[in-house]
Scaffold this motif. Structure first.
Motif, PDB file in Angstrom:
ATOM      1  N   CYS A   1      28.106  62.465  23.781  1.00 55.76           N
ATOM      2  CA  CYS A   1      27.095  63.405  24.281  1.00 55.76           C
ATOM      3  C   CYS A   1      27.116  63.345  25.811  1.00 55.76           C
ATOM      4  CB  CYS A   1      25.708  63.076  23.759  1.00 55.76           C
ATOM      5  SG  CYS A   1      24.473  64.142  24.527  1.00 55.76           S
TER       6      CYS A   1
ATOM      7  N   CYS B   1      20.670  69.324  26.892  1.00 60.17           N
ATOM      8  CA  CYS B   1      20.985  69.246  25.454  1.00 60.17           C
ATOM      9  C   CYS B   1      21.443  70.636  25.031  1.00 60.17           C
ATOM     10  CB  CYS B   1      19.739  68.847  24.674  1.00 60.17           C
ATOM     11  SG  CYS B   1      19.910  69.040  22.880  1.00 60.17           S
TER      12      CYS B   1
ATOM     13  N   CYS C   1      24.453  71.382  17.978  1.00 57.50           N
ATOM     14  CA  CYS C   1      24.635  70.196  18.813  1.00 57.50           C
ATOM     15  C   CYS C   1      26.124  70.091  19.112  1.00 57.50           C
ATOM     16  CB  CYS C   1      24.159  68.946  18.076  1.00 57.50           C
ATOM     17  SG  CYS C   1      24.831  67.471  18.858  1.00 57.50           S
TER      18      CYS C   1
ATOM     19  N   GLU D   1      22.267  66.832  12.063  1.00 60.28           N
ATOM     20  CA  GLU D   1      22.784  67.925  12.902  1.00 60.28           C
ATOM     21  C   GLU D   1      24.247  68.229  12.565  1.00 60.28           C
ATOM     22  OE1 GLU D   1      22.083  66.637  16.932  1.00 60.28           O
ATOM     23  OE2 GLU D   1      19.932  66.593  16.631  1.00 60.28           O
TER      24      GLU D   1
HETATM   25 FE1  SF4 Z   1      21.513  67.314  22.278  1.00 56.29          FE
HETATM   26 FE2  SF4 Z   1      23.504  66.774  20.625  1.00 56.29          FE
HETATM   27 FE3  SF4 Z   1      23.255  65.381  22.865  1.00 56.29          FE
HETATM   28 FE4  SF4 Z   1      21.502  65.033  20.853  1.00 56.29          FE
HETATM   29  S1  SF4 Z   1      23.673  64.547  20.831  1.00 56.29           S
HETATM   30  S2  SF4 Z   1      21.019  65.266  23.018  1.00 56.29           S
HETATM   31  S3  SF4 Z   1      21.369  67.131  20.041  1.00 56.29           S
HETATM   32  S4  SF4 Z   1      23.696  67.596  22.707  1.00 56.29           S
END
Ligand code: SF4
Ligand code: 13P
Length: 341
Positions: free
Chosen positions: A298, A110, A211, A239
């Motif tokens: 993501c 993350c 993020c 976020e």
């Molecule tokens: Fe991390 Fe953003 Fe993925 Fe959530 S969406 S796991 S905050 S990188």
């Protein structure tokens, strides 16, 4: 349940969300995962960002970070398979250390969790002695261990309001911190903000973690979609930047977004969050149209596949461990949060 009944149920639920050509293949994997899950007395917890077949057909409990933390703390099963990212699986281990906690992919990190170290927190505490540290759960265990209390996107304002001091250190998401600062009427500074420290005119100290998914959404995205669909309801995860939140109609955790769509009557929605969640909401609300900006994915959540989940159960991989001295201190910070909400 026979395979045919399982397959029929999956097709009914996910027609249009899982390509026809993949339906049987995915059903076979999901069916086998469920069989081994029973055999091994395991529970599968799935974050709301999991892809539709995984989310709908193998997860016993789905939710946002807060809901999944609570579920991890109370499960009686021997094994917890965490279909999410590493910091979530670590949180499950911290809360329920007797259980074997498995993360199906070693690559599920993350960008927020990677943005800060335990040493960074110790440096901030030395710079601002006595100021309580609130840490977003999107951090690793050693960072949580340096904190007074954790929070999630679902309870950040309540957590900040629960503290007795006016001033808090809020880590590591710059945008979540700014959004919470606005809601709690605090002036936020960052340790690299020149001059701010001398005046002492601040109640929140932030960090510049982002993020990598939510930082990409822009006000222009919202305006473009509103121009094309004037009746669209825009939902944004906290976020996202304060400007994007301001331009949206609703902001909340992933679970709060799901509830909002379910309860609302608008014909179409723009979800400013990870794309797979739009499929899951659309599959559950077939009368409503979900608009998404799917170029923003993501890369960490997307590491978790049906194939890896099956391998995880078959080979007991990848086992999450947290050293006891870190675990016990991180536990205090998470427990304190859970006691609030
Ligand atoms: Fe991390 Fe953003 Fe993925 Fe959530 S969406 S796991 S905050 S990188
Ligand atoms: P939620 O706690 O709202 O599910 O958010 C977790 C996350 O990683 C969002 O990107």
């Amino acid at each position: 349940m026979t395979f045919q009944t399982f397959y029929d149920e999956m097709s009914r639920k996910l027609e249009g969300f899982v390509p026809d050509i993949e339906m049987r293949y995915k059903a076979e994997l999901a069916y086998e995962i469920n069989r081994i899950k029973e055999e091994r007395n395991a529970v599968i917890l799935g974050h709301n960002y999991m892809e539709p077949a995984l989310y709908n057909m193998v997860c016993d409990i789905t939710g946002d970070s807060l809901e999944l933390s609570r579920a991890a703390a109370r499960t009686q099963k021997d094994i917890i398979v965490f279909c999410g990212v590493r910091f979530m699986a670590e949180t499950a281990k911290i809360l329920n250390p007797e259980k074997t906690v498995l993360l199906p992919s070693e690559k599920a990190g993350c960008s927020l969790a990677a943005s800060i170290t335990a040493q960074d927190v110790r440096t901030l505490k030395a710079q601002f002695p006595g100021v309580p540290v609130v840490t977003y759960v999107n951090t690793y265990a050693d960072v949580k261990a340096e904190s007074d209390i954790c929070c999630t996107s679902g309870n950040a304002v309540e957590v900040v309001n629960s503290l007795e001091t006016d001033t808090v250190i809020f880590l590591p998401d710059e945008y979540l911190a700014k959004n919470v600062a606005r809601e709690t009427n605090k002036k936020i500074i960052f340790p690299d903000t020149k001059g701010a420290l001398e005046h002492g005119d601040y109640q929140m100290i932030g960090w510049r973690g982002h993020c990598e998914v939510h930082e990409k959404f822009t006000v222009q995205d919202v305006l473009n979609v509103r121009k094309q669909y004037p009746d669209v309801l825009v939902l944004a995860h906290p976020e996202c930047s304060p400007e994007v939140i301001e331009a949206s109609d609703f902001s909340g955790s992933t679970a709060a977004m799901i509830r909002h769509v379910k309860q609302s009557r608008a014909p179409r929605y723009l979800l400013l969050t990870e794309c797979a969640m739009g499929d899951n909401i659309a599959a559950a609300n077939k009368d409503k149209e979900m608009l998404r900006l799917c170029s923003v994915r993501c890369p960490h959540m997307n590491q978790i596949t049906l194939e890896d989940t099956l391998e995880s159960l078959r080979k007991t991989q990848y086992v999450i461990e947290v050293p006891e001295d870190i675990r016990s201190r991180a536990f205090r910070a998470i427990e304190r949060m859970i006691a609030i909400r």
